[in-house]
Design an enzyme around this catalytic site. Structure first.
Site, PDB file in Angstrom:
ATOM      1  N   PHE A   1       0.844  -1.191   0.000  1.00  0.00           N
ATOM      2  CA  PHE A   1       0.000   0.000   0.000  1.00  0.00           C
ATOM      3  C   PHE A   1       0.880   1.241   0.000  1.00  0.00           C
ATOM      4  O   PHE A   1       1.668   1.451   0.922  1.00  0.00           O
ATOM      5  CB  PHE A   1      -0.915   0.003   1.234  1.00  0.00           C
ATOM      6  CG  PHE A   1      -1.790  -1.205   1.306  1.00  0.00           C
ATOM      7  CD1 PHE A   1      -3.051  -1.193   0.742  1.00  0.00           C
ATOM      8  CD2 PHE A   1      -1.333  -2.373   1.891  1.00  0.00           C
ATOM      9  CE1 PHE A   1      -3.852  -2.333   0.764  1.00  0.00           C
ATOM     10  CE2 PHE A   1      -2.118  -3.513   1.931  1.00  0.00           C
ATOM     11  CZ  PHE A   1      -3.383  -3.498   1.366  1.00  0.00           C
ATOM     12  N   LYS A   2       0.736   2.053  -1.034  1.00  0.00           N
ATOM     13  CA  LYS A   2       1.427   3.338  -1.098  1.00  0.00           C
ATOM     14  C   LYS A   2       0.427   4.400  -0.662  1.00  0.00           C
ATOM     15  O   LYS A   2      -0.529   4.691  -1.371  1.00  0.00           O
ATOM     16  CB  LYS A   2       1.936   3.606  -2.511  1.00  0.00           C
ATOM     17  CG  LYS A   2       2.690   4.925  -2.657  1.00  0.00           C
ATOM     18  CD  LYS A   2       3.010   5.220  -4.113  1.00  0.00           C
ATOM     19  CE  LYS A   2       3.718   6.553  -4.270  1.00  0.00           C
ATOM     20  NZ  LYS A   2       3.848   6.954  -5.683  1.00  0.00           N
TER      21      LYS A   2
END
Length: 312
Positions: free
Chosen positions: A173-174
């Site tokens: 997850f960015k």
């Protein structure tokens, strides 16, 4: 039926900057310049590279250009470092096919924003989960969900965690939304082992807060991976005070890229350092104002980054 999640191997951590797409002065793809760009980014200490992201001007490329860039970059990297390929598309089917093609070309991971179009066309949480399930079913490599304001889509922490727990390849997850550190902290607490890669984004403007929250990777601009590595390496070694000192040293450049130069900053630095011949962005994006460029280079010179020396 939920799928049992297992962590992908290897686990990717560290500095994975976004590679700019290199154009010539006429706006055509410069594949030789692209190769030099990639070589510099590897020499500057990148743990991996992401291509075709928003800072790569992916939204200004044709499908044929995307395919040429994927094959050129992955062939040239030749396994030296892992490469993440952004495969964002509104269509579940097309995004799945793009992701499969990236995997077949040798991508280590794909990065994808939730489906959106324009200012108003969005889908609900059920559609978002079905979208990522469709992509996951088509591939065997990790998916990084890009949680960024540009999509105009609110991704709740509970939805992100639910997808991490139920969709086989969703594990990175960015996080680029406001108060990113709080969101990182929340998904880590809620998701446990299902959150394999909680990452910082947005040119490292919130890097220290995100590291304190548990981020294990940083996806920044591609102009100075050597500077970002100093911060991360010190932090990972447990010397948070040294990491903070490095961050304070590099923060003026980080801030200038984030707030002034934007996606053109990386290419301006690379041109100044003789890495690429042209720092053109693709119209209708405007060229960087000469005064902005002068300010960027002035700040960078104080730090002596490799980007200003590599090509000379």
């Amino acid at each position: 039926m939920s799928k049992k999640k297992t962590a992908p191997t290897p686990v990717y951590r560290g500095v994975f900057p976004v590679a700019p797409t290199i154009f010539d002065d006429h706006g055509d793809i410069d594949l030789e310049g692209q190769r030099r760009c990639i070589d510099f980014m590897i020499d500057a200490g990148s743990d991996g590279i992401c291509i075709l992201a928003n800072f790569s001007e992916q939204f200004a490329l044709t499908d044929d250009e995307r395919n040429a860039l994927i094959s050129t970059v992955l062939d040239h990297v030749a396994g030296r470092i892992p490469v993440i390929v952004t495969t964002t598309h509104f269509s579940s089917r097309i995004c799945a096919q793009r992701s499969r093609n990236a995997q077949d070309a040798g991508a280590a991971m794909v990065m994808i924003m939730p489906p959106y179009h324009g200012a108003t066309i969005r889908v609900g949480e059920r559609g978002i989960q079905e979208f990522f399930q469709t992509v996951s079913d088509a591939i065997d490599i990790p998916i990084m969900i890009q949680d960024a304001p540009v999509s105009g889509t609110t991704l709740s922490s509970t939805l992100l965690v639910k997808m991490a727990q139920e969709i086989a390849n969703v594990s990175y997850f960015k996080i680029e939304v406001p108060q990113a550190a709080n969101k990182l902290r929340e998904i880590i607490a809620l998701g446990g082992d299902a959150i394999v890669g909680p990452w910082d984004g947005e040119e490292a403007i919130t890097l220290m807060a995100d590291l304190d929250a548990g981020a294990t990777g940083a996806m920044t601009g591609g102009g100075y991976p050597d500077g970002i590595r100093r911060i991360l390496d010190a932090y990972v070694a447990g010397d948070t005070e040294l990491a903070a000192q490095h961050y304070q040293q590099w923060l003026p450049l980080i801030n200038y890229e984030n707030r002034q130069g934007g996606l053109a900053s990386c290419k301006a630095l690379m041109k100044e350092g003789g890495i690429i011949k042209s720092d053109s962005v693709r119209h209708p994006l405007a060229a960087m104002h000469p005064a902005t460029r002068e300010g960027l280079i002035k700040i960078a010179r104080r730090l002596d980054p490799l980007v200003l020396r590599w090509g000379k």
